[in-house]
Design a protein around this motif. Structure first.
Motif, PDB file in Angstrom:
ATOM      1  N   THR A 256     -10.314  -2.486   3.704  1.00 30.83           N
ATOM      2  CA  THR A 256      -9.181  -2.434   2.795  1.00 30.83           C
ATOM      3  C   THR A 256      -9.668  -2.807   1.405  1.00 30.83           C
ATOM      4  O   THR A 256     -10.523  -3.679   1.254  1.00 30.83           O
ATOM      5  CB  THR A 256      -8.045  -3.371   3.234  1.00 30.83           C
ATOM      6  OG1 THR A 256      -6.961  -3.266   2.303  1.00 30.83           O
ATOM      7  CG2 THR A 256      -8.499  -4.825   3.305  1.00 30.83           C
TER       8      THR A 256
ATOM      9  N   CYS B 138      -3.202  -1.415  10.727  1.00 28.04           N
ATOM     10  CA  CYS B 138      -3.218  -0.009  11.163  1.00 28.04           C
ATOM     11  C   CYS B 138      -4.585   0.399  11.700  1.00 28.04           C
ATOM     12  O   CYS B 138      -4.784   1.557  12.042  1.00 28.04           O
ATOM     13  CB  CYS B 138      -2.721   0.922  10.066  1.00 28.04           C
ATOM     14  SG  CYS B 138      -3.872   1.224   8.728  1.00 28.04           S
TER      15      CYS B 138
ATOM     16  N   PRO C 200       0.836  -1.198   0.000  1.00 29.05           N
ATOM     17  CA  PRO C 200       0.000   0.000   0.000  1.00 29.05           C
ATOM     18  C   PRO C 200       0.878   1.257   0.000  1.00 29.05           C
ATOM     19  O   PRO C 200       2.019   1.233   0.451  1.00 29.05           O
ATOM     20  CB  PRO C 200      -0.790  -0.092   1.322  1.00 29.05           C
ATOM     21  CG  PRO C 200      -0.592  -1.485   1.812  1.00 29.05           C
ATOM     22  CD  PRO C 200       0.698  -1.967   1.251  1.00 29.05           C
TER      23      PRO C 200
ATOM     24  N   VAL D 275      -2.584  -2.926   5.999  1.00 31.36           N
ATOM     25  CA  VAL D 275      -3.756  -2.058   6.080  1.00 31.36           C
ATOM     26  C   VAL D 275      -4.593  -2.421   7.298  1.00 31.36           C
ATOM     27  O   VAL D 275      -4.959  -1.568   8.115  1.00 31.36           O
ATOM     28  CB  VAL D 275      -4.610  -2.146   4.798  1.00 31.36           C
ATOM     29  CG1 VAL D 275      -5.848  -1.275   4.940  1.00 31.36           C
ATOM     30  CG2 VAL D 275      -3.809  -1.710   3.580  1.00 31.36           C
TER      31      VAL D 275
ATOM     32  N   VAL E 207      -8.870   1.958   2.898  1.00 30.14           N
ATOM     33  CA  VAL E 207      -7.511   2.227   2.434  1.00 30.14           C
ATOM     34  C   VAL E 207      -7.186   1.261   1.295  1.00 30.14           C
ATOM     35  O   VAL E 207      -7.366   0.046   1.425  1.00 30.14           O
ATOM     36  CB  VAL E 207      -6.482   2.077   3.569  1.00 30.14           C
ATOM     37  CG1 VAL E 207      -5.054   2.144   3.021  1.00 30.14           C
ATOM     38  CG2 VAL E 207      -6.683   3.170   4.609  1.00 30.14           C
TER      39      VAL E 207
ATOM     40  N   LEU F 204      -1.700   4.636   4.093  1.00 33.50           N
ATOM     41  CA  LEU F 204      -1.667   3.903   5.368  1.00 33.50           C
ATOM     42  C   LEU F 204      -1.653   4.871   6.546  1.00 33.50           C
ATOM     43  O   LEU F 204      -2.392   4.688   7.521  1.00 33.50           O
ATOM     44  CB  LEU F 204      -0.413   3.018   5.442  1.00 33.50           C
ATOM     45  CG  LEU F 204      -0.481   1.601   4.896  1.00 33.50           C
ATOM     46  CD1 LEU F 204       0.858   0.915   5.140  1.00 33.50           C
ATOM     47  CD2 LEU F 204      -1.612   0.806   5.526  1.00 33.50           C
TER      48      LEU F 204
END
Length: 215
Positions: free
Chosen positions: A181, A176, A140, A173, A161, A145
């Motif tokens: 995602t 976090c 990513p 992803v 994300v 992120l």
């Protein structure tokens, strides 16, 4: 209990081999998918509506919400679940006022914290960090992120994300703390097996949640 990050699929560009019912049905049948976003990819209105008419019922039949990107009128015509909008703040405000009583409204094109906070003040149903068609690296984008992690700690509005072009990229992803995602190339590239990709992505998301709960 830790909220499990869920998978969102971005429909592939219309010129790709995977832009058909078979690839999408295989992906949707292979595991949990929260939503399908169908971008217009610069198609003319007639072609894009025809494509949306093909793909929307396939997803909705599996209780997958369909978001149409780039064409609010087409979203209404094909009875999609929502509109994904990228553009000026005042245009987003207008779309929210006009459509949000009957459809979900998501906002993309967010590149900074200031952008995110301004768009968030309008109360869209989600923010999207990333760009369609730019998942061309295995991992990513670090900026997306970082924005997703910051947003998820600060604000209750969910965010999505964009992951990379590998299934494994959903792990950072999810780690976090974001709600969703998104995958596209990892599932719909010419060499990809869409069913295997969705199945693997969900296994990774399950494992990441279990690790977070055990931490």
């Amino acid at each position: 209990m830790t909220n499990r990050c869920r998978l969102v699929l971005i429909a592939p560009p219309p010129e790709t081999a995977a832009n058909d019912e078979a690839h999408l049905e295989a992906a949707l049948a292979a595991g949990d998918v929260a939503s399908l976003i169908i971008p217009d990819y610069g198609q003319d209105e007639v072609s894009f509506q025809a494509r949306a008419e093909r793909l929307t019922p396939l997803a909705q039949s599996r209780n997958v919400a369909v978001m149409i990107a780039g064409a609010p009128r087409i979203a209404a015509r094909v009875k999609a679940d929502g509109i994904h909008f990228e553009g000026a703040l005042e245009d987003l405000a207008e779309i929210i006022e006009k459509y949000q009583d009957r459809m979900m409204i998501g906002a993309g094109g967010v590149k900074t914290r200031d952008d995110a906070l301004q768009y968030g003040e309008l109360q869209p149903d989600y923010l999207f960090f990333g760009r369609f068609g730019y998942d061309n690296k295995p991992e990513p984008h670090p900026r997306n992120l970082a924005l997703g992690a910051w947003w998820s700690e600060m604000v209750e509005i969910p965010c999505i994300v964009m992951a990379g072009n590998t299934v494994a990229s959903v792990e950072p992803v999810a780690a976090c703390g974001v709600d969703f995602t998104a995958l596209s190339a990892a599932v719909f590239a010419d060499e990809a097996d869409p069913a295997a990709a969705v199945s693997e992505a969900n296994a990774i998301l399950d494992r990441t949640t279990q690790q977070a709960e055990g931490a």
